[in-house]
Design an enzyme around this catalytic site. Structure first.
Site, short mmCIF file in Angstrom:
data_model
loop_
_atom_site.label_atom_id
_atom_site.label_comp_id
_atom_site.label_asym_id
_atom_site.label_seq_id
_atom_site.Cartn_x
_atom_site.Cartn_y
_atom_site.Cartn_z
N HIS A 23 -1.04 2.29 17.03
CA HIS A 23 -0.74 2.96 15.89
C HIS A 23 -0.60 4.50 16.09
O HIS A 23 -1.25 5.07 15.45
CB HIS A 23 -1.31 2.73 14.70
CG HIS A 23 -1.58 1.15 14.13
ND1 HIS A 23 -2.33 0.43 13.65
CD2 HIS A 23 -0.30 0.30 13.99
CE1 HIS A 23 -2.20 -0.64 13.31
NE2 HIS A 23 -0.83 -0.77 13.86
N HIS A 79 8.02 -10.01 11.84
CA HIS A 79 7.32 -8.70 11.47
C HIS A 79 8.14 -7.72 12.02
O HIS A 79 8.45 -7.59 13.19
CB HIS A 79 5.94 -8.78 11.85
CG HIS A 79 4.89 -7.59 11.54
ND1 HIS A 79 4.98 -6.86 10.51
CD2 HIS A 79 4.13 -7.02 12.31
CE1 HIS A 79 4.27 -5.92 10.61
NE2 HIS A 79 3.54 -6.24 11.54
N GLU A 81 7.13 -4.48 12.71
CA GLU A 81 6.55 -3.37 13.31
C GLU A 81 6.78 -3.40 14.70
O GLU A 81 7.12 -4.43 15.60
CB GLU A 81 4.91 -3.27 13.12
CG GLU A 81 4.15 -2.36 13.47
CD GLU A 81 2.80 -1.97 13.05
OE1 GLU A 81 2.20 -3.26 12.47
OE2 GLU A 81 2.11 -1.40 13.13
N ASP A 83 5.71 -2.84 17.83
CA ASP A 83 4.83 -3.88 19.00
C ASP A 83 5.44 -5.15 19.21
O ASP A 83 5.66 -5.94 20.20
CB ASP A 83 3.45 -3.75 18.70
CG ASP A 83 2.85 -4.19 17.54
OD1 ASP A 83 3.53 -3.85 16.27
OD2 ASP A 83 2.05 -4.91 17.39
N HIS A 145 -0.01 -8.32 7.84
CA HIS A 145 -0.51 -7.29 6.99
C HIS A 145 0.55 -6.18 6.69
O HIS A 145 0.23 -5.02 5.89
CB HIS A 145 -1.44 -6.46 8.01
CG HIS A 145 -0.67 -6.00 9.37
ND1 HIS A 145 -0.81 -4.36 9.47
CD2 HIS A 145 0.10 -6.35 10.16
CE1 HIS A 145 -0.16 -4.05 10.53
NE2 HIS A 145 0.48 -5.23 11.15
N ASP A 164 1.02 -11.21 13.57
CA ASP A 164 -0.41 -10.69 13.81
C ASP A 164 -1.82 -11.31 13.39
O ASP A 164 -2.76 -11.31 14.14
CB ASP A 164 -0.45 -9.26 12.92
CG ASP A 164 0.37 -8.15 13.57
OD1 ASP A 164 0.18 -8.10 15.02
OD2 ASP A 164 0.86 -7.50 13.00
N TYR A 192 -10.47 -6.46 15.26
CA TYR A 192 -8.93 -6.71 14.58
C TYR A 192 -9.08 -6.78 12.99
O TYR A 192 -8.34 -6.27 12.39
CB TYR A 192 -8.05 -7.70 15.33
CG TYR A 192 -6.68 -7.66 15.10
CD1 TYR A 192 -6.01 -7.05 16.17
CD2 TYR A 192 -6.09 -8.14 14.05
CE1 TYR A 192 -4.63 -6.90 16.18
CE2 TYR A 192 -4.60 -8.02 13.86
CZ TYR A 192 -3.89 -7.49 14.89
OH TYR A 192 -2.48 -7.53 14.71
N HIS A 225 -0.53 -11.11 19.42
CA HIS A 225 -1.29 -10.33 20.34
C HIS A 225 -2.68 -11.19 20.88
O HIS A 225 -3.13 -12.11 20.22
CB HIS A 225 -2.14 -9.26 19.65
CG HIS A 225 -1.18 -8.23 19.10
ND1 HIS A 225 -0.40 -7.19 19.97
CD2 HIS A 225 -0.93 -7.80 17.83
CE1 HIS A 225 0.40 -6.48 19.12
NE2 HIS A 225 -0.05 -6.76 17.97
FE1 FEO Z 1 1.66 -5.20 12.77
FE2 FEO Z 1 1.04 -6.24 15.92
O1 FEO Z 1 2.25 -5.27 14.60
#
Ligand code: FEO
Length: 403
Positions: A23, A79, A81, A83, A145, A164, A192, A225
C-alpha cells in the site's frame, strides 16, 4: 514455477521475496508476500485473480506451462486492488475470448482502475458459472476488505478462493500451510487481520456464518496472499472467528515519542509499574518501532497507553499516525491512558485522553504529566500510574483469549 493443487487446478501466481512495504508505505511486510492466481482447466478454462503488475510476465509464463492463454474463457477478478488485478490488462490482451467476471461493486471499481471496455459479467452471491465437470460459485464479501471483494468456490474440487481473507504477507519456498514454520505463519495471519480487517470484524463474523451456512465442503482454502490452507483448512476460519470477537489478553502496550528523554523515562517507568501489577507489556517508541507491528500488539492487548510531550498546545506530530490508526482500526474492548512532560501550557495529556475516548476506549485512571524533566519522585508517580492502570487491566470485564 507452477504448483498443482488438485487434478486440473494450478497455482500460477508469483512469490515476491523482495518487497518490504505494501500500500505504498502504509503496511510493513517483513517477510515479503505472494500474489496467488489460480488456473482451472475444465472443459472451459478459468483464471481466478491475477498478480501485481510487475509480476505480469511471470503469470503469463506460468499460465503457458499449462494452457495457451488464448484458451481462457473466464477471468475472475475477486477484487480490484492492484496486487490482484494489476496484471488484468496483460491477461485480457492474451485472452481475447475471455469474459471478465466481477462482483457488482467490481463492475464499478475495475473500469475505475483500468478504463478498459473488457466484456464483463457482474455476479452476485449464489450465481454460478459452469466449467464443464465443475462449477464456480460466487459469494460477494463487501468490505472484506473493499466494497468489491468476492469469494469464488470451485465445486467438485471443494476449493474456496476468498481473495484477501485468510491470507498472509508471507513469501515462502512452499505453497501449502503444512510445509512452513507455523509460528511465522500465524504471526503474519494475525498481523494481516489486525492491520487490515479489525474495523470490519462484525462483517467477518457474519460472512463466516453465511459461508458455513452454505454447507459447502471445503478441502482447500486458497487465499490471494501467502500459503494455501490444505491441512485442516478450517483452522484459519476458526482463528478469524476468534479474532473477530476482539477479546484481548491481559497485556498492555505503551507508545510514546519524546524530545529530550523525559517522556521516554516516564514510558519505561509506567511499563515497570504495569509489570509490578502483573501485567506484561511492551514499550514502543512511536518513531523507531514499526507501526504495523505495534498495532498487532495493540490488537492483542487490553490496554494501550500513549505519551507525548506537549508541543504548541498539542502533541508531537510524530505521535499522530499511531493515534489515527487507533481510531481508524476501530479496536474494541480496550482501556487506555495518557502521559507526558510539558514546559508551560501542558495540554498534551488532555489531548491524548480526548482522542482515546473518541476511539471508544475507557480511560479509567487520570493521566500523568510532569513539568520539565521528571524527578525521581515523578518517576515513582509513573510507576504508581502503571500499577493502577495494571489493576484496571486485570479487572476488565472480558476474559483473555487463547493465542
Ligand atoms: Fe486488497 Fe491483497 O489486496
Amino acid at each position: 514455477m507452477i504448483t498443482k493443487m488438485k487434478d486440473k487446478v494450478y497455482w500460477v501466481g508469483a512469490v515476491d521475496w523482495e518487497s518490504r512495504h505494501f500500500h505504498g508505505h502504509e503496511l510493513s511486510i517483513h517477510r515479503g508476500s505472494t500474489y496467488n492466481a489460480y488456473l482451472i482447466v475444465d472443459q472451459k478454462v478459468a483464471l481466478v485473480d491475477t498478480v501485481w503488475t510487475p509480476f505480469a510476465d511471470q503469470l503469463m509464463s506460468n499460465i503457458r506451462e499449462v494452457v495457451d492463454p488464448a484458451k481462457i474463457d473466464f477471468v475472475i477478478a475477486n477484487h480490484s486492488e492492484m496486487d490482484h488485478a494489476g496484471a488484468l490488462p496483460e491477461v485480457m490482451r492474451h485472452a481475447p475470448n475471455a469474459e471478465l467476471i466481477v462482483s457488482r461493486k467490481g463492475a464499478e471499481s475495475i473500469p475505475g482502475h483500468f478504463h478498459e471496455q473488457w466484456p464483463t459479467k457482474p455476479v452476485k452471491t449464489g450465481d454460478k458459472i459452469g466449467l464443464g465437470e465443475n462449477e464456480l460459485v460466487f459469494v460477494e464479501a463487501p468490505m472484506l476488505h473493499w466494497p468489491d471483494s468476492m469469494f469464488t468456490y470451485l465445486t467438485g474440487k471443494n476449493i474456496l478462493m476468498p481473495n484477501d481473507a485468510f491470507g498472509q504477507h508471507y513469501a515462502t519456498a512452499h505453497r501449502f500451510n503444512d510445509e512452513v514454520d507455523q509460528s511465522e505463519l500465524f504471526e503474519e495471519c494475525l498481523k494481516y487481520y489486525a492491520n487490515i480487517l479489525t474495523p470490519y470484524s462484525s462483517l467477518v463474523t457474519k460472512k463466516i456464518e453465511e459461508v458455513v451456512g452454505l454447507n459447502l465442503p471445503v478441502d482447500i482454502i486458497a487465499p490471494s496472499h501467502g500459503v494455501i490452507w490444505r491441512k485442516d483448512p478450517l483452522q484459519i476460519v476458526n482463528k478469524y472467528a476468534e479474532w473477530a470477537k476482539q477479546i484481548p489478553q491481559q497485556r498492555a502496550v505503551v507508545i510514546y515519542d519524546t524530545m529530550w528523554g523525559g517522556t521516554r523515562r516516564m514510558a519505561e517507568a509506567i511499563g515497570e509499574g504495569l509489570a509490578e501489577a502483573g501485567v506484561d507489556n511492551k514499550v514502543y517508541h512511536a518513531v523507531t518501532a514499526d507501526r504495523n507491528d505495534t498495532l498487532m500488539e495493540v490488537f492483542k492487548a487490553r490496554t494501550v497507553i500513549v505519551g507525548s510531550p506537549t508541543l504548541n498546545n498539542g502533541l508531537l506530530p510524530t505521535i499522530w499516525p499511531i493515534l489515527q490508526d487507533l481510531k481508524g482500526l476501530k479496536f474494541k474492548n480496550k482501556i487506555a491512558g495518557a502521559f507526558g512532560t510539558y514546559g508551560w501550557s501542558g495540554e498534551g495529556v488532555k489531548v491524548i485522553e480526548e482522542h482515546l475516548r473518541d476511539c471508544g476506549f475507557e480511560v479509567p485512571v487520570a493521566g500523568v504529566k510532569y513539568k520539565w524533566q521528571p524527578t525521581a519522585e515523578h518517576i515513582e508517580g509513573c510507576r504508581a500510574f502503571g500499577r493502577e492502570i495494571g489493576k484496571a487491566t486485570k479487572n476488565a470485564e472480558h476474559g483473555e483469549h487463547a493465542e
